[in-house]
Scaffold this motif. Structure first.
Motif, PDB file in Angstrom:
ATOM      1  N   ASP A  81     -12.084  -5.281 -72.377  1.00 42.57           N
ATOM      2  CA  ASP A  81     -10.962  -4.415 -72.739  1.00 42.57           C
ATOM      3  C   ASP A  81     -10.137  -4.969 -73.892  1.00 42.57           C
ATOM      4  OD1 ASP A  81     -11.324  -2.517 -70.486  1.00 42.57           O
ATOM      5  OD2 ASP A  81     -10.839  -4.274 -69.288  1.00 42.57           O
ATOM      6  N   ALA A  82     -10.177  -6.286 -74.090  1.00 42.34           N
ATOM      7  CA  ALA A  82      -9.375  -6.915 -75.139  1.00 42.34           C
ATOM      8  C   ALA A  82     -10.010  -8.253 -75.504  1.00 42.34           C
ATOM      9  CB  ALA A  82      -7.933  -7.114 -74.689  1.00 42.34           C
ATOM     10  N   ILE A  83      -9.640  -8.747 -76.682  1.00 42.31           N
ATOM     11  CA  ILE A  83     -10.231  -9.974 -77.210  1.00 42.31           C
ATOM     12  C   ILE A  83      -9.128 -10.946 -77.587  1.00 42.31           C
ATOM     13  CG2 ILE A  83     -11.681 -10.956 -79.036  1.00 42.31           C
ATOM     14  CD1 ILE A  83     -12.936  -8.098 -79.276  1.00 42.31           C
ATOM     15  N   VAL A  84      -9.266 -12.183 -77.142  1.00 41.06           N
ATOM     16  CA  VAL A  84      -8.369 -13.266 -77.544  1.00 41.06           C
ATOM     17  C   VAL A  84      -9.146 -14.176 -78.486  1.00 41.06           C
ATOM     18  CG1 VAL A  84      -7.035 -15.274 -76.790  1.00 41.06           C
ATOM     19  CG2 VAL A  84      -7.036 -13.182 -75.405  1.00 41.06           C
ATOM     20  N   VAL A  85      -8.679 -14.305 -79.703  1.00 40.13           N
ATOM     21  CA  VAL A  85      -9.335 -15.154 -80.697  1.00 40.13           C
ATOM     22  C   VAL A  85      -8.534 -16.443 -80.847  1.00 40.13           C
ATOM     23  CG1 VAL A  85     -10.189 -15.349 -83.062  1.00 40.13           C
ATOM     24  CG2 VAL A  85     -10.163 -13.109 -81.924  1.00 40.13           C
ATOM     25  N   VAL A  86      -9.175 -17.561 -80.512  1.00 39.04           N
ATOM     26  CA  VAL A  86      -8.515 -18.863 -80.592  1.00 39.04           C
ATOM     27  C   VAL A  86      -8.793 -19.472 -81.963  1.00 39.04           C
ATOM     28  CG1 VAL A  86      -8.238 -21.132 -79.532  1.00 39.04           C
ATOM     29  CG2 VAL A  86      -8.858 -19.155 -78.109  1.00 39.04           C
ATOM     30  N   LEU A  87      -7.726 -19.764 -82.689  1.00 39.38           N
ATOM     31  CA  LEU A  87      -7.834 -20.353 -84.019  1.00 39.38           C
ATOM     32  C   LEU A  87      -7.232 -21.755 -83.998  1.00 39.38           C
ATOM     33  CD1 LEU A  87      -6.440 -17.269 -85.970  1.00 39.38           C
ATOM     34  CD2 LEU A  87      -8.846 -17.789 -85.531  1.00 39.38           C
ATOM     35  N   ASP A  88      -7.801 -22.643 -84.778  1.00 37.38           N
ATOM     36  CA  ASP A  88      -7.184 -23.950 -84.977  1.00 37.38           C
ATOM     37  C   ASP A  88      -6.796 -24.064 -86.449  1.00 37.38           C
ATOM     38  OD1 ASP A  88      -9.601 -24.342 -86.227  1.00 37.38           O
ATOM     39  OD2 ASP A  88     -10.305 -25.926 -84.894  1.00 37.38           O
ATOM     40  N   PRO A  89      -6.003 -25.048 -86.825  1.00 35.45           N
ATOM     41  CA  PRO A  89      -5.533 -25.139 -88.212  1.00 35.45           C
ATOM     42  C   PRO A  89      -6.609 -25.664 -89.157  1.00 35.45           C
ATOM     43  CG  PRO A  89      -4.616 -26.934 -86.925  1.00 35.45           C
ATOM     44  CD  PRO A  89      -5.342 -26.049 -85.957  1.00 35.45           C
ATOM     45  N   THR A  90      -7.634 -24.835 -89.380  1.00 37.78           N
ATOM     46  CA  THR A  90      -8.716 -25.195 -90.296  1.00 37.78           C
ATOM     47  C   THR A  90      -9.024 -24.006 -91.208  1.00 37.78           C
ATOM     48  OG1 THR A  90     -10.451 -24.442 -88.767  1.00 37.78           O
ATOM     49  CG2 THR A  90      -9.781 -26.763 -88.624  1.00 37.78           C
ATOM     50  N   TYR A  91      -9.614 -24.294 -92.342  1.00 37.56           N
ATOM     51  CA  TYR A  91     -10.030 -23.231 -93.254  1.00 37.56           C
ATOM     52  C   TYR A  91     -11.060 -22.323 -92.590  1.00 37.56           C
ATOM     53  CZ  TYR A  91     -12.052 -20.985 -97.369  1.00 37.56           C
ATOM     54  OH  TYR A  91     -12.507 -20.067 -98.276  1.00 37.56           O
ATOM     55  N   GLU A  92     -11.979 -22.923 -91.789  1.00 37.99           N
ATOM     56  CA  GLU A  92     -13.007 -22.138 -91.113  1.00 37.99           C
ATOM     57  C   GLU A  92     -12.396 -21.085 -90.192  1.00 37.99           C
ATOM     58  OE1 GLU A  92     -12.965 -25.371 -91.398  1.00 37.99           O
ATOM     59  OE2 GLU A  92     -14.817 -25.933 -92.435  1.00 37.99           O
ATOM     60  N   PHE A 104      -4.643 -12.898 -81.717  1.00 42.01           N
ATOM     61  CA  PHE A 104      -4.935 -14.181 -82.349  1.00 42.01           C
ATOM     62  C   PHE A 104      -3.979 -15.238 -81.810  1.00 42.01           C
ATOM     63  CE2 PHE A 104      -6.600 -11.104 -85.397  1.00 42.01           C
ATOM     64  CZ  PHE A 104      -7.847 -11.647 -85.677  1.00 42.01           C
ATOM     65  N   VAL A 105      -4.535 -16.366 -81.413  1.00 38.66           N
ATOM     66  CA  VAL A 105      -3.758 -17.477 -80.870  1.00 38.66           C
ATOM     67  C   VAL A 105      -4.010 -18.698 -81.741  1.00 38.66           C
ATOM     68  CG1 VAL A 105      -3.398 -18.995 -78.891  1.00 38.66           C
ATOM     69  CG2 VAL A 105      -3.918 -16.570 -78.528  1.00 38.66           C
ATOM     70  N   LEU A 106      -2.959 -19.291 -82.253  1.00 41.85           N
ATOM     71  CA  LEU A 106      -3.095 -20.490 -83.070  1.00 41.85           C
ATOM     72  C   LEU A 106      -2.907 -21.721 -82.181  1.00 41.85           C
ATOM     73  CD1 LEU A 106      -3.530 -21.865 -85.749  1.00 41.85           C
ATOM     74  CD2 LEU A 106      -1.131 -21.467 -86.311  1.00 41.85           C
TER      75      LEU A 106
END
Length: 246
Positions: A158-169, A188-190
């Motif tokens: 039903d929904a998507i959580v995208v985990v991001l880290d502090p990288t260019y990738e 989006f979660v940093l």
């Protein structure tokens, strides 16, 4: 503090690049939901990560792919998988603790055993066919990267959580996911956020920013259960629950 929300149900797909912390956030989201009284099923859909069960404080269950005799049979029979409710999952494939259940789709165990496509197909069909009762949540730890979007795994969520880290990738991956125009709410979660570099990360549109915490780092390093409470995770869950009502 929690916002007032109605009892509901939802399937959440957690994704991110390798090392971003998606398995850690999967466990923390599940624990935040369980605190609120939801019945939570965590689905380990990452065929290479080996630590999710430890972060939840349980033993690894028997893999769901063992329901089938071979990789070819997974492709042939997954669409007819008769696991329509959480309660239908055979007991030997589930472990539980503190209101959280864990099911594992399958892992890569041997050199040369082939690609993970059968596990992706099984995960897709399992999620698409799974019907939730009131007060039930599913939180899926997906494989690293965005290949699962090409496999259609997100169709059953039903929904998507995208985990991001502090990288260019991570910044590039966020842009690619936005460009896909996925017809699901995306959050989006940093993770591992450092205020010193906030200006470089302001374009990521993160719902919450989670700073580095030594307690979490040590638990992950030791492969131990995550027992800390993270305010940012509770805020993320609040946002997801309230948007679900809207």
């Amino acid at each position: 503090m929690y916002l007032g929300v109605e009892i509901n149900s939802m399937k959440l797909l957690v994704c991110g690049k390798g090392g971003s912390g998606k398995s850690t956030l999967t466990a923390l989201i599940a624990k935040s939901l369980a605190k609120r009284g939801y019945k939570v099923l965590v689905v380990d859909g990452d065929e290479s990560n080996l630590s999710l069960h430890r972060l939840l404080g349980v033993e690894k269950p028997k893999e769901l792919k063992d329901l089938f005799g071979s990789r070819k049979e997974i492709f042939e029979k997954a669409k007819n998988l008769e696991l329509r409710r959480i309660k239908d999952i055979p007991k030997e494939f589930v472990v539980a603790k503190d209101g959280i259940m864990l099911v594992c789709i399958g892992k890569i165990h041997s050199f040369g055993e082939g690609c993970a496509c059968p596990m992706g197909a099984l995960l897709r069909e399992f999620l698409k066919g799974l019907k939730l009762d009131q007060n039930e949540f599913v939180v899926v730890d997906s494989e690293a990267g965005i290949e699962h979007f090409g496999r259609g795994v997100e169709e059953g969520c039903d929904a998507i959580v995208v985990v991001l880290d502090p990288t260019y990738e991570s910044k590039i991956m966020a842009d690619r996911i936005k460009a896909m125009n996925v017809e699901k709410p995306i959050y989006f979660v940093l993770n591992k956020f450092d205020e010193r570099f906030g200006d470089l990360l302001k374009d990521l549109d993160a719902v919450v920013k989670i700073p580095f915490r030594e307690e979490i780092f040590i638990s992950c390093l030791k492969g131990e259960e995550l027992k800390c409470e993270v305010d940012e995770i509770d805020r993320l869950v609040d946002v997801i629950l309230n948007q679900k009502q809207a």
